[in-house]
Design an enzyme around this catalytic site. Structure first.
Site, PDB file in Angstrom:
ATOM      1  N   ARG A   9       0.832  -1.210   0.000  1.00  0.00           N
ATOM      2  CA  ARG A   9       0.000   0.000   0.000  1.00  0.00           C
ATOM      3  C   ARG A   9       0.869   1.264   0.000  1.00  0.00           C
ATOM      4  O   ARG A   9       0.508   2.270  -0.606  1.00  0.00           O
ATOM      5  CB  ARG A   9      -0.975   0.017   1.177  1.00  0.00           C
ATOM      6  N   GLU A  13       1.933   1.501  -3.554  1.00  0.00           N
ATOM      7  CA  GLU A  13       0.798   1.992  -4.325  1.00  0.00           C
ATOM      8  C   GLU A  13       0.595   3.494  -4.082  1.00  0.00           C
ATOM      9  O   GLU A  13       0.350   4.263  -5.017  1.00  0.00           O
ATOM     10  CB  GLU A  13      -0.457   1.216  -3.919  1.00  0.00           C
ATOM     11  N   SER A  45      15.574  14.058   0.404  1.00  0.00           N
ATOM     12  CA  SER A  45      16.474  13.050   0.930  1.00  0.00           C
ATOM     13  C   SER A  45      15.734  12.003   1.748  1.00  0.00           C
ATOM     14  O   SER A  45      14.827  12.318   2.515  1.00  0.00           O
ATOM     15  CB  SER A  45      17.534  13.712   1.819  1.00  0.00           C
TER      16      SER A  45
END
Length: 160
Positions: free
Chosen positions: A87, A90, A113
């Protein structure tokens, strides 16, 4: 012993003792809970004093303590197969282009960073189901334009 075997040993001790990650991080101290847990799971290293504290807490051998201080090979296969980690993947795949566009518009030509980086996690009570709040703060690193000349800026900071 491999690093993966040491991780399994640490997880076995954690289960046996009934410890939480919060408890372990408080006992070791010295840096954020996320970094400590990541190091114990093999995705980071503990500096020598923290590796010593972790070894004492878990009853590890001297060679295992040294292993906690070694720089690991970080990362996992892509895409990740664990549903929770997927997830996050995603989330970045769907929202990444928008985040990139907004960061570049605000800061210039560069990156955020993941090394000079802070992250925290918080549980937010909600009657429709508790929510996970994650706050990330990374230093902006502008791209360097090597060979910049004739008024070209040396770095990709936002142009005014």
């Amino acid at each position: 012993m491999t690093r993966e075997q040491l991780t399994e040993k640490i997880l076995d001790i954690k289960r046996e003792k009934g410890w939480t990650w919060a408890h372990i991080a408080r006992e070791i101290g010295g840096m954020s809970e996320i970094l400590i847990v990541g190091a114990l799971l093999g995705q980071g290293k503990l500096v020598k004093p923290l590796a010593r504290k972790a070894a004492g807490l878990f009853g590890l051998a001297e060679t295992e303590e040294r292993m906690l201080n070694e720089t690991p090979y970080r990362g996992t296969s892509m895409p990740p197969t664990d549903p929770l980690i997927y997830r996050f993947y995603e989330l970045v795949m769907v929202n990444g282009p928008a985040l990139k566009a907004i960061i570049e518009e605000e800061f210039g030509d560069g990156i955020m960073s993941a090394i000079d980086f802070d992250m925290s996690l918080e549980r937010l009570a909600n009657p429709k189901g508790d929510r996970v709040k994650i706050v990330m703060s990374g230093k902006f690193l502008p791209y360097k334009y090597h060979g910049a000349a004739d008024g070209t800026p040396e770095y990709g900071f936002k142009e005014e």
